[in-house]
Design a protein around this motif. Structure first.
Motif, PDB file in Angstrom:
ATOM      1  N   ALA A  86       0.832  -1.205   0.000  1.00 33.05           N
ATOM      2  CA  ALA A  86       0.000   0.000   0.000  1.00 33.05           C
ATOM      3  C   ALA A  86       0.869   1.258   0.000  1.00 33.05           C
ATOM      4  O   ALA A  86       0.563   2.230  -0.707  1.00 33.05           O
ATOM      5  N   TYR A  87       1.946   1.245   0.785  1.00 29.74           N
ATOM      6  CA  TYR A  87       2.883   2.377   0.777  1.00 29.74           C
ATOM      7  C   TYR A  87       3.492   2.561  -0.617  1.00 29.74           C
ATOM      8  O   TYR A  87       3.590   3.668  -1.123  1.00 29.74           O
ATOM      9  N   ALA A  88       3.920   1.458  -1.211  1.00 30.22           N
ATOM     10  CA  ALA A  88       4.540   1.522  -2.542  1.00 30.22           C
ATOM     11  C   ALA A  88       3.551   2.055  -3.573  1.00 30.22           C
ATOM     12  O   ALA A  88       3.916   2.882  -4.420  1.00 30.22           O
ATOM     13  N   ASP A  89       2.312   1.609  -3.514  1.00 26.40           N
ATOM     14  CA  ASP A  89       1.289   2.097  -4.446  1.00 26.40           C
ATOM     15  C   ASP A  89       1.041   3.589  -4.250  1.00 26.40           C
ATOM     16  O   ASP A  89       0.898   4.329  -5.226  1.00 26.40           O
ATOM     17  N   ALA A  90       0.996   4.035  -3.001  1.00 26.42           N
ATOM     18  CA  ALA A  90       0.773   5.457  -2.718  1.00 26.42           C
ATOM     19  C   ALA A  90       1.939   6.307  -3.225  1.00 26.42           C
ATOM     20  O   ALA A  90       1.723   7.386  -3.797  1.00 26.42           O
ATOM     21  N   ILE A  91       3.151   5.823  -3.035  1.00 26.54           N
ATOM     22  CA  ILE A  91       4.332   6.554  -3.521  1.00 26.54           C
ATOM     23  C   ILE A  91       4.305   6.627  -5.044  1.00 26.54           C
ATOM     24  O   ILE A  91       4.574   7.675  -5.630  1.00 26.54           O
ATOM     25  N   THR A  92       3.958   5.521  -5.681  1.00 27.10           N
ATOM     26  CA  THR A  92       3.891   5.492  -7.143  1.00 27.10           C
ATOM     27  C   THR A  92       2.804   6.423  -7.654  1.00 27.10           C
ATOM     28  O   THR A  92       3.013   7.168  -8.618  1.00 27.10           O
ATOM     29  N   ASP A  93       1.631   6.394  -7.023  1.00 32.70           N
ATOM     30  CA  ASP A  93       0.518   7.246  -7.453  1.00 32.70           C
ATOM     31  C   ASP A  93       0.819   8.725  -7.285  1.00 32.70           C
ATOM     32  O   ASP A  93       0.290   9.553  -8.030  1.00 32.70           O
ATOM     33  N   SER A  94       1.689   9.062  -6.324  1.00 31.30           N
ATOM     34  CA  SER A  94       2.028  10.468  -6.124  1.00 31.30           C
ATOM     35  C   SER A  94       2.864  11.013  -7.281  1.00 31.30           C
ATOM     36  O   SER A  94       2.867  12.212  -7.526  1.00 31.30           O
ATOM     37  N   GLY A  95       3.585  10.142  -7.977  1.00 28.48           N
ATOM     38  CA  GLY A  95       4.402  10.577  -9.109  1.00 28.48           C
ATOM     39  C   GLY A  95       5.699  11.239  -8.721  1.00 28.48           C
ATOM     40  O   GLY A  95       6.411  11.777  -9.568  1.00 28.48           O
ATOM     41  N   GLU A  96       6.037  11.219  -7.440  1.00 31.95           N
ATOM     42  CA  GLU A  96       7.236  11.904  -6.962  1.00 31.95           C
ATOM     43  C   GLU A  96       8.523  11.283  -7.502  1.00 31.95           C
ATOM     44  O   GLU A  96       9.483  11.994  -7.771  1.00 31.95           O
ATOM     45  N   ILE A  97       8.554   9.981  -7.639  1.00 33.50           N
ATOM     46  CA  ILE A  97       9.779   9.329  -8.114  1.00 33.50           C
ATOM     47  C   ILE A  97       9.921   9.498  -9.623  1.00 33.50           C
ATOM     48  O   ILE A  97      10.990   9.811 -10.126  1.00 33.50           O
ATOM     49  N   GLY A  98       8.840   9.271 -10.346  1.00 33.84           N
ATOM     50  CA  GLY A  98       8.849   9.507 -11.783  1.00 33.84           C
ATOM     51  C   GLY A  98       9.388   8.363 -12.617  1.00 33.84           C
ATOM     52  O   GLY A  98       9.536   8.506 -13.831  1.00 33.84           O
ATOM     53  N   LEU A  99       9.683   7.240 -12.000  1.00 34.79           N
ATOM     54  CA  LEU A  99      10.206   6.100 -12.756  1.00 34.79           C
ATOM     55  C   LEU A  99       9.172   5.595 -13.758  1.00 34.79           C
ATOM     56  O   LEU A  99       9.511   5.287 -14.902  1.00 34.79           O
ATOM     57  N   ALA A 100       7.918   5.528 -13.358  1.00 34.15           N
ATOM     58  CA  ALA A 100       6.864   5.053 -14.260  1.00 34.15           C
ATOM     59  C   ALA A 100       6.759   5.954 -15.484  1.00 34.15           C
ATOM     60  O   ALA A 100       6.627   5.467 -16.608  1.00 34.15           O
ATOM     61  N   GLN A 101       6.843   7.257 -15.279  1.00 33.49           N
ATOM     62  CA  GLN A 101       6.761   8.193 -16.409  1.00 33.49           C
ATOM     63  C   GLN A 101       7.954   8.037 -17.339  1.00 33.49           C
ATOM     64  O   GLN A 101       7.798   8.060 -18.562  1.00 33.49           O
ATOM     65  N   GLN A 102       9.140   7.849 -16.781  1.00 35.57           N
ATOM     66  CA  GLN A 102      10.323   7.647 -17.623  1.00 35.57           C
ATOM     67  C   GLN A 102      10.228   6.353 -18.420  1.00 35.57           C
ATOM     68  O   GLN A 102      10.566   6.325 -19.609  1.00 35.57           O
ATOM     69  N   LEU A 103       9.762   5.294 -17.772  1.00 35.84           N
ATOM     70  CA  LEU A 103       9.562   4.025 -18.481  1.00 35.84           C
ATOM     71  C   LEU A 103       8.512   4.180 -19.569  1.00 35.84           C
ATOM     72  O   LEU A 103       8.673   3.667 -20.678  1.00 35.84           O
ATOM     73  N   TYR A 104       7.438   4.859 -19.234  1.00 39.24           N
ATOM     74  CA  TYR A 104       6.356   5.092 -20.193  1.00 39.24           C
ATOM     75  C   TYR A 104       6.882   5.811 -21.435  1.00 39.24           C
ATOM     76  O   TYR A 104       6.620   5.386 -22.571  1.00 39.24           O
ATOM     77  N   ASP A 105       7.611   6.897 -21.214  1.00 39.29           N
ATOM     78  CA  ASP A 105       8.147   7.667 -22.341  1.00 39.29           C
ATOM     79  C   ASP A 105       9.079   6.818 -23.198  1.00 39.29           C
ATOM     80  O   ASP A 105       9.016   6.853 -24.428  1.00 39.29           O
ATOM     81  N   SER A 106       9.938   6.051 -22.551  1.00 35.46           N
ATOM     82  CA  SER A 106      10.881   5.204 -23.275  1.00 35.46           C
ATOM     83  C   SER A 106      10.167   4.102 -24.055  1.00 35.46           C
ATOM     84  O   SER A 106      10.472   3.858 -25.225  1.00 35.46           O
ATOM     85  N   MET A 107       9.217   3.431 -23.403  1.00 33.57           N
ATOM     86  CA  MET A 107       8.504   2.344 -24.069  1.00 33.57           C
ATOM     87  C   MET A 107       7.599   2.860 -25.179  1.00 33.57           C
ATOM     88  O   MET A 107       7.459   2.226 -26.226  1.00 33.57           O
ATOM     89  N   LYS A 108       7.012   4.016 -24.975  1.00 39.43           N
ATOM     90  CA  LYS A 108       6.154   4.596 -26.007  1.00 39.43           C
ATOM     91  C   LYS A 108       6.967   4.891 -27.267  1.00 39.43           C
ATOM     92  O   LYS A 108       6.525   4.642 -28.377  1.00 39.43           O
ATOM     93  N   GLN A 109       8.175   5.374 -27.052  1.00 34.81           N
ATOM     94  CA  GLN A 109       9.045   5.669 -28.185  1.00 34.81           C
ATOM     95  C   GLN A 109       9.511   4.374 -28.858  1.00 34.81           C
ATOM     96  O   GLN A 109       9.512   4.285 -30.077  1.00 34.81           O
ATOM     97  N   ASN A 110       9.863   3.374 -28.065  1.00 34.89           N
ATOM     98  CA  ASN A 110      10.354   2.111 -28.638  1.00 34.89           C
ATOM     99  C   ASN A 110       9.275   1.311 -29.339  1.00 34.89           C
ATOM    100  O   ASN A 110       9.534   0.667 -30.354  1.00 34.89           O
ATOM    101  N   TYR A 111       8.036   1.340 -28.795  1.00 35.04           N
ATOM    102  CA  TYR A 111       6.935   0.571 -29.400  1.00 35.04           C
ATOM    103  C   TYR A 111       6.116   1.397 -30.383  1.00 35.04           C
ATOM    104  O   TYR A 111       5.191   0.898 -31.003  1.00 35.04           O
ATOM    105  N   LYS A 112       6.431   2.681 -30.499  1.00 32.87           N
ATOM    106  CA  LYS A 112       5.734   3.593 -31.406  1.00 32.87           C
ATOM    107  C   LYS A 112       4.221   3.574 -31.178  1.00 32.87           C
ATOM    108  O   LYS A 112       3.424   3.464 -32.102  1.00 32.87           O
ATOM    109  N   ILE A 113       3.836   3.646 -29.907  1.00 38.07           N
ATOM    110  CA  ILE A 113       2.417   3.625 -29.548  1.00 38.07           C
ATOM    111  C   ILE A 113       1.841   5.014 -29.680  1.00 38.07           C
ATOM    112  O   ILE A 113       2.391   5.970 -29.237  1.00 38.07           O
TER     113      ILE A 113
END
Length: 113
Positions: A86-113
């Protein structure tokens, strides 16, 4: 005395299966992403990865501060993994770390979505 051991072994079994289930669902989520995935599916997979990563960091940090003579409460012993998730989900949902966004941007570019 045997009932205490039974509960302890049940918890150990649960914790082991919970951890492997969590890793397995993360793997399935990441493997399901392909060029046909939409933005929401891709972001959900990235958030799942970040949440899993943060959960493992929290667990390792907890291990470094635990002392041998310190005993966990009964509820924390059995539900600590759920609390950590639950703590990990809350930290992720806050967007403070930004790892998900960086992965998203990278994967979007690689998969041309």
């Amino acid at each position: 005395m045997s009932s205490i051991l039974d509960v302890s072994s049940m918890y150990d079994s649960y914790a082991s299966s919970f951890s492997s289930t969590s890793a397995s669902s993360l793997k399935d989520s990441l493997e399901s992403v392909n060029s046909d995935s939409d933005d929401e599916e891709l972001m959900n997979a990235c958030k799942s990865f970040e949440s899993y990563f943060v959960q493992k960091i929290i667990q390792q940090a907890e291990e470094t501060v635990k002392s041998d003579d310190e005993e966990e409460g009964e509820y924390l012993k059995y539900f600590g993994d759920t609390l950590t998730q639950a703590y990990a989900d809350a930290i992720t949902d806050s967007g403070e770390i930004g790892l998900a966004q960086q992965l998203y941007d990278s994967m979007k570019q690689n998969y041309k979505i």
